[in-house]
Design an enzyme around this catalytic site. Structure first.
Site, PDB file in Angstrom:
ATOM      1  N   ASP A   1       0.857  -1.186   0.000  1.00 35.67           N
ATOM      2  CA  ASP A   1       0.000   0.000   0.000  1.00 35.67           C
ATOM      3  C   ASP A   1       0.886   1.226   0.000  1.00 35.67           C
ATOM      4  OD1 ASP A   1      -2.382   1.734   0.418  1.00 35.67           O
ATOM      5  OD2 ASP A   1      -3.330  -0.144   1.007  1.00 35.67           O
TER       6      ASP A   1
ATOM      7  N   GLU B   1      -9.964   2.824  -5.359  1.00 34.44           N
ATOM      8  CA  GLU B   1      -9.700   4.202  -4.938  1.00 34.44           C
ATOM      9  C   GLU B   1      -8.604   4.900  -5.751  1.00 34.44           C
ATOM     10  OE1 GLU B   1     -11.111   3.841  -0.285  1.00 34.44           O
ATOM     11  OE2 GLU B   1      -8.995   3.539  -0.726  1.00 34.44           O
TER      12      GLU B   1
ATOM     13  N   HIS C   1      -2.711   3.165  -4.624  1.00 36.24           N
ATOM     14  CA  HIS C   1      -2.180   2.648  -3.352  1.00 36.24           C
ATOM     15  C   HIS C   1      -0.766   2.106  -3.554  1.00 36.24           C
ATOM     16  CE1 HIS C   1      -5.725   3.100  -0.789  1.00 36.24           C
ATOM     17  NE2 HIS C   1      -6.461   2.691  -1.813  1.00 36.24           N
TER      18      HIS C   1
END
Length: 769
Positions: free
Chosen positions: A194, A335, A270
């Site tokens: 991440d 995202e 990420h």
């Protein structure tokens, strides 16, 4: 056969036999309890016919599990004719049972022998886990005479762990796999990558761990307060990673426990930890350090127009596939804010060359290309539900985290689905009252809520429902810095989820589960697990009587048949405090403190609940602007004497999205008062902000109002955390009507993830004194 089994198990539950003697979690499919017991002694043998490596590994595992449960070093021997008496016979079915499948087992415990049968060593392993629970439940090395037939409802029974936000050492990963196995779960979703840390060694790209595994150490700050520019003086680093040798060892260990490890390598977003090491694979090519805390929006992502990006990712995935034999490889896909793609010449050229109409289609193209690479290497792609956007190949599987709707959509399109909704499966959320819990990400997911989760949405047809592979819980570690804290967040909620995923839907029984958890808690204690006792917290439920202006208070807890003790004089309750028997009525402002006492000891800290009987209690309230239907509240929510918690979904908060609150209270007669205060919540991360201020007006006729006073908010809208504040106007007055206007911030402020979009404002109580 199944219907008959379910009837049998329900009958056993109704008589209480199962709950008293068979404290097994998850609950088996069928249990028939007989008289008598089998006792394990120093002479008891574990009889196993070992013909291959897999059976040898199982025998070693079974031996250790039984030794752990009994303290007896049970001899492993080969089964021979007439040597079954006083021993435990474990064997593979021949022919195989179609009913048991690959993970089911039968267990027949008699007075003088035990038979455990299954089609595979996985089924035998789960049968031994049941033996372990029966033995640790009895405490005297005895097994109740029982016939059990058992197999799981779902094939995918998973638990996730994010080791990027906070690194967990390899020693804890072994324990984590043990916890999964003891609950008859079978997937460990290992979130290795991440923004805040790259945790897997990749030989071809050493800077991924040399640079990407380390970040500036700001562990003393709140996660959302670490965004300031990194200074040269900040030389202390936080991080860590797993070597390939460590990973191989962990994968082998998990295999022996019949746990599949699902690695997650995030893309296209990420990935700031990867781009800190190799910035040339971003759209800008600019170096950005590994962020020490929260990042939003996530715009620094892989460049989809750069052909070298895919060579980089394919080389990484090649090494990942060499380490992990799992069918699925998780690629994230969530995202990704595509701001840089819109500005990037290479990305725009890629869109033009491939005939892609927008950046969503570009992400879909990106995912499909990676999927093709995985498929060509005999693997399947799985990702978060955002990968549905822009289209997806039929072979791709999704994890539905933004509720059940994406999962429904995917199943209807023919995709396999793993359900993992934020509503029930995010174990980084609070499981008890925030005032008694360590800091969590937010929300509220109690043990009972997890238990009542149903992975298969009712809207799906029978054929569509077959695409629901199962479910898993997720542990994101922004606020979970170590393994001990992880244990607290997963235990006992994973016990509830294990039963949701293993046991038949028709046999769900919260009362029975709650009772069996008493034995499970004892197991946790013997194992030294730092489990949460949140289920023992006592909550106070009010019932407002508008006629008498009083509140009837009921006390409850999720524990089985609790002994609740409470006080109403602000003192700390204990074993000798008033015992709760039935609801009681209050007619003045008090604080109720309550806890569960078991064998004379408090099971948790007391929970304090304030009940405010003020002058506006249960008065009529009219609103100019309606509050949000997404956060329903009782009729008298603004004047019921109950304060809201930092959990904005607790039913005590009136929510306004972009609108002001204009509320008029009617006393019914002229009253004197000297203080008006209004409670507000701020959670900037959830787009909830304090108002700019309040204005209080008064009237005697409801038509002509005059301003009594104003109060301004002085807290910065970007201040992180879960914040509570009262805005007050203090001035003596007489009036029948009080009108309170709370001015919404309007839109999310500059620099916020929702910049320019409607801001939320949450109001819990208008207190008049």
């Amino acid at each position: 056969m199944i219907k008959k089994n379910l009837i049998a198990i329900l009958v056993l539950f109704s008589t209480g036999i199962f709950a008293q003697e068979i404290n097994v979690i998850p609950k088996p499919l069928e249990v028939i309890t007989n008289e008598g017991e089998f006792k394990i002694t120093d002479n008891t043998k574990l009889l196993i016919n070992i013909t291959n490596k897999e059976e040898k590994e199982f025998a070693e595992m079974a031996h250790e599990i039984l030794k752990n449960a009994t303290g007896i070093d049970t001899e492993v021997a080969s089964p021979e004719l007439n040597n079954f008496k006083d021993n435990i016979l474990v064997q593979i079915n021949n022919p195989k049972s179609s009913e048991l499948g690959n993970e089911g087992y039968t267990l027949n415990i008699k007075n003088d022998r035990v038979f455990l049968n299954a089609n595979t060593t996985a089924g035998l392993f789960y049968g031994v886990q049941t033996l372990w629970q029966l033995l640790t439940g009895s405490g005297n090395n005895t097994l109740p005479c029982t016939e059990i037939t058992d197999y799981p409802r779902f094939a995918w029974r998973g638990l996730h762990l994010d080791v990027s936000r906070h690194f967990m050492p390899a020693e804890f990963i072994y324990k984590y796999i043990d916890y999964i196995a003891m609950h008859k779960m079978n997937v460990f979703h290992w979130h290795l990558v991440d923004d805040q840390g790259w945790r897997i060694e990749i030989k071809k790209y050493p800077k991924l761990t040399e640079v990407g595994a380390l970040r500036t150490d700001r562990e003393h700050l709140d996660w959302q307060s670490r965004k300031e520019t990194i200074k040269e003086s900040e030389t202390k680093k936080y991080g860590g990673f797993y070597t390939q040798e460590e990973i191989k060892s962990i994968v082998e260990y998990a295999h022996k426990k019949h746990v599949t490890i699902l690695p997650e390598i995030e893309m296209p977003a990420h990935v700031m930890s990867a781009l800190a090491a190799y910035p040339e694979y971003s759209c800008t090519g600019e170096f950005q350090p590994v962020p020490p805390g929260g990042v939003w929006p996530i715009t620094h992502i892989f460049c989809a127009g750069n052909e070298a990006t895919f060579e980089f990712l394919e080389n990484i995935l090649t090494e990942v596939m060499e380490l992990f034999p799992s069918t699925y490889i998780h690629i994230g896909g969530d995202e990704a804010t595509k701001t840089e793609w819109k500005k990037c010449e290479k990305c725009q050229k890629r869109m033009k060359d491939e005939g892609l109409e927008d950046e969503h289609k570009l992400q879909a193209w990106f995912i499909k290309r990676i999927e093709k690479f995985l498929n060509n290497n005999g693997r399947q792609l799985i990702g978060w539900d955002e990968i549905l956007e822009g289209g997806l190949n039929p072979s791709a599987t999704i994890m539905s985290w933004r509720g059940s709707k994406p999962g429904v959509e995917a199943a209807q399109q023919g995709h396999d689905v793993v359900m993992s909704p934020v509503s029930h499966c995010y174990f980084d959320y609070y499981q008890g009252n925030p005032s008694l819990e360590p800091k969590a990400f937010g929300g509220s997911i109690t043990l009972k809520k997890v238990y009542h989760y149903e992975p298969v949405p009712e809207v799906l047809t029978e054929s569509e429902a077959k695409h629901i592979l199962g479910a898993q819980a997720n542990i994101w570690t922004e606020y979970i810095p170590n393994g001990e804290h992880v244990e607290y967040m997963i235990m006992p909620r994973m016990s509830a989820l294990s039963e949701v995923l293993w046991s038949p839907k028709e046999s769900k029984d919260w009362g029975g589960f709650s009772q069996r958890m008493d034995a499970q808690y004892r197991r946790f204690e013997k194992m030294g697990v730092n489990y949460a006792k949140s289920a023992f917290q006592v909550s106070a439920q009010p019932e407002l009587d508008p006629e008498t202006k009083t509140v009837k208070v009921s006390l409850s807890t999720e524990a089985w048949k609790p002994e609740i003790r409470y006080t109403t004089d602000s003192s700390t309750p204990g074993a000798n405090s008033t015992k709760y028997v039935s609801p009681f009525t209050i007619d003045k402002t008090i604080t109720v403190k309550a806890l569960v006492v078991k064998e004379g000891e408090a099971m948790s800290k007391p929970l304090a609940t304030d009940f405010l009987i003020h002058k506006a209690i249960a008065c009529s309230v009219s609103q100019k602007n309606e509050s949000s239907k997404y956060y329903p509240t009782p009729e008298y929510a603004l004047v019921d004497g109950i304060r809201g918690l930092v959990n904005h979904g607790d039913g005590n908060w009136k929510a306004f999205n972009g609108n002001d609150m204009v509320a008029t209270i009617d006393f019914g007669e002229v009253k004197s008062f000297s203080n008006v205060k209004v409670g507000f919540l701020q959670k900037a991360g959830a787009w909830i902000f304090y108002p700019t201020g309040i204005t209080v007006e008064v009237s005697t006729d409801g038509n002509k109002f005059k301003t009594l006073g104003k109060a301004k908010n002085k807290v910065n809208a970007m201040e992180p955390g879960n914040l509570l504040q009262d805005l007050k106007v203090k001035k003596k007055s007489k009036a029948r009507y009080i009108r309170v206007t709370a001015t919404n911030l309007g839109t999310c402020p500059k620099g916020h993830a929702g910049e320019g979009k409607p801001a939320w404002m949450f109001v819990d109580e208008i207190i008049v004194e």
